[in-house]
Design a protein around this motif. Structure first.
Motif, short mmCIF file in Angstrom:
data_model
loop_
_atom_site.label_atom_id
_atom_site.label_comp_id
_atom_site.label_asym_id
_atom_site.label_seq_id
_atom_site.Cartn_x
_atom_site.Cartn_y
_atom_site.Cartn_z
N ALA A 133 0.92 -1.25 0.22
CA ALA A 133 -0.12 0.21 0.07
C ALA A 133 0.90 1.27 -0.05
O ALA A 133 1.80 1.33 0.58
CB ALA A 133 -0.93 0.05 1.29
N ILE A 134 0.32 2.41 -0.61
CA ILE A 134 1.14 3.56 -0.90
C ILE A 134 0.01 4.66 -0.58
O ILE A 134 -0.90 4.69 -0.99
CB ILE A 134 1.66 3.94 -2.31
N THR A 135 0.66 5.39 0.36
CA THR A 135 -0.22 6.61 0.82
C THR A 135 0.33 8.09 0.58
O THR A 135 1.39 7.83 0.42
CB THR A 135 -0.83 6.78 2.37
N ASP A 136 -0.48 9.03 0.62
CA ASP A 136 0.13 10.34 0.44
C ASP A 136 0.49 10.96 1.91
O ASP A 136 0.78 10.01 2.82
CB ASP A 136 -0.86 11.55 -0.33
N GLU A 137 1.07 12.06 1.98
CA GLU A 137 1.75 12.59 3.29
C GLU A 137 0.77 12.42 4.49
O GLU A 137 1.37 12.59 5.69
CB GLU A 137 2.23 13.74 3.05
N SER A 138 -0.49 12.58 4.16
CA SER A 138 -1.41 12.52 5.18
C SER A 138 -2.04 11.14 5.48
O SER A 138 -2.75 11.00 6.39
CB SER A 138 -2.68 13.43 5.14
N GLY A 139 -1.52 10.00 4.57
CA GLY A 139 -1.94 8.53 5.07
C GLY A 139 -3.22 8.32 4.39
O GLY A 139 -3.70 7.04 4.37
N GLN A 140 -3.38 8.93 3.30
CA GLN A 140 -4.75 8.49 2.48
C GLN A 140 -4.13 7.77 1.30
O GLN A 140 -3.10 8.06 0.73
CB GLN A 140 -5.44 9.90 1.94
N LEU A 141 -4.89 6.78 1.15
CA LEU A 141 -4.39 5.68 0.18
C LEU A 141 -4.38 6.07 -1.15
O LEU A 141 -5.14 6.87 -1.66
CB LEU A 141 -5.43 4.50 0.34
N VAL A 142 -3.06 5.97 -1.86
CA VAL A 142 -2.94 6.51 -3.34
C VAL A 142 -3.12 5.21 -4.13
O VAL A 142 -3.73 5.32 -5.43
CB VAL A 142 -1.45 7.17 -3.52
N ALA A 143 -2.36 4.22 -3.88
CA ALA A 143 -2.58 2.89 -4.69
C ALA A 143 -2.22 1.59 -3.73
O ALA A 143 -1.56 1.65 -2.72
CB ALA A 143 -1.47 3.20 -5.67
N PHE A 144 -2.73 0.66 -4.32
CA PHE A 144 -2.35 -0.67 -3.39
C PHE A 144 -2.56 -1.97 -4.50
O PHE A 144 -3.09 -1.74 -5.66
CB PHE A 144 -3.81 -1.00 -2.75
N GLU A 145 -1.66 -2.84 -4.22
CA GLU A 145 -1.49 -4.15 -5.01
C GLU A 145 -1.60 -5.19 -4.39
O GLU A 145 -0.83 -5.13 -2.99
CB GLU A 145 -0.30 -3.90 -6.05
N ALA B 14 2.73 4.75 8.89
CA ALA B 14 4.14 5.62 8.69
C ALA B 14 4.00 7.07 8.12
O ALA B 14 4.73 7.93 8.47
CB ALA B 14 4.80 4.55 7.73
N ALA B 15 3.00 7.47 7.36
CA ALA B 15 2.84 8.61 6.81
C ALA B 15 2.27 9.55 7.85
O ALA B 15 2.74 10.83 7.93
CB ALA B 15 2.06 8.55 5.76
N ALA B 16 0.99 9.33 8.26
CA ALA B 16 0.42 10.21 9.37
C ALA B 16 1.51 10.51 10.50
O ALA B 16 1.38 11.66 10.96
CB ALA B 16 -0.96 9.61 9.55
N ALA B 17 1.92 9.42 10.93
CA ALA B 17 2.84 9.62 12.43
C ALA B 17 4.17 10.00 11.84
O ALA B 17 4.96 10.24 13.01
CB ALA B 17 2.65 8.41 13.32
N VAL C 288 3.78 -3.30 14.05
CA VAL C 288 4.50 -4.23 13.61
C VAL C 288 5.36 -3.90 12.30
O VAL C 288 5.05 -3.05 11.45
CB VAL C 288 3.68 -5.34 13.02
N GLY C 289 6.72 -4.29 12.25
CA GLY C 289 7.33 -3.77 10.89
C GLY C 289 6.75 -4.01 9.47
O GLY C 289 6.08 -4.78 9.32
N GLY C 290 7.12 -3.31 8.81
CA GLY C 290 6.79 -3.01 7.43
C GLY C 290 6.16 -1.85 6.84
O GLY C 290 5.59 -1.67 5.81
N GLY C 291 5.95 -1.01 7.87
CA GLY C 291 5.45 0.63 7.45
C GLY C 291 6.63 1.66 7.76
O GLY C 291 7.33 1.63 8.54
N LEU C 292 6.96 2.48 6.44
CA LEU C 292 7.72 3.29 6.51
C LEU C 292 7.46 4.65 5.79
O LEU C 292 6.63 4.65 4.88
CB LEU C 292 9.14 2.94 5.46
#
Length: 142
Positions: free
Chosen positions: A33-45, A65-68, A99-103
């Motif tokens: 999953a990819i979000t913008d700077e505010s944590g809103q979803l941009v794309a997912f696979e 990761a994005a919002a915090a 849990v690890g996996g969000g950057l």
């Protein structure tokens, strides 16, 4: 130098492609999953074979990761009993992942988005997320 203020759909596709390539390399199909700077979803696979249950987890890792503006594994350490952020994982309706996996994805010192990966171990998820970020950063530098 390029100016990036937030991750857009084009960036998101590049991040997913770099992450998915690493997931293929280690033989673990992932949800990315990819979000913008505010944590809103941009794309997912969800890669072929990625766990259905990992869909929401990947999205929430990217959100966190994005919002915090902090890697999810960093919350894992600080959210244990007796630690300063104990119980934070129940914040925001349970969306805050520890849990690890969000950057967070940063450009010129600013968080411009987040990537969340799930379906493997926390270490595999983190490695795939980092590969996504590294691939995107390398392209930005060129």
């Amino acid at each position: 130098m390029k100016t990036v203020t937030r991750i857009d759909l084009n960036d998101a596709h590049k991040l997913i492609a770099s992450a998915a390539a690493h997931a293929d390399q280690i033989g673990v199909p992932m949800c990315i999953a990819i979000t913008d700077e505010s944590g809103q979803l941009v794309a997912f696979e969800r890669m072929e074979g990625g766990k259905v249950t990992s869909t929401t987890i990947a999205i929430d890792k990217a959100f966190t990761a994005a919002a915090a503006k902090k890697a999810t594994h960093e919350y894992g350490v600080s959210s244990q009993p007796g630690a300063p952020a104990y119980g934070i994982n129940s914040a925001i309706g349970g969306r805050l992942m520890v849990v690890g996996g969000g950057l967070p994805i940063s450009w010129n010192g600013q968080v411009v988005g987040g990537i969340g990966v799930s379906s493997g171990t926390p270490e595999q998820d983190l490695a795939v997320a980092q590969a996504g970020v590294n691939g995107w950063l390398a392209e930005q530098a060129s």
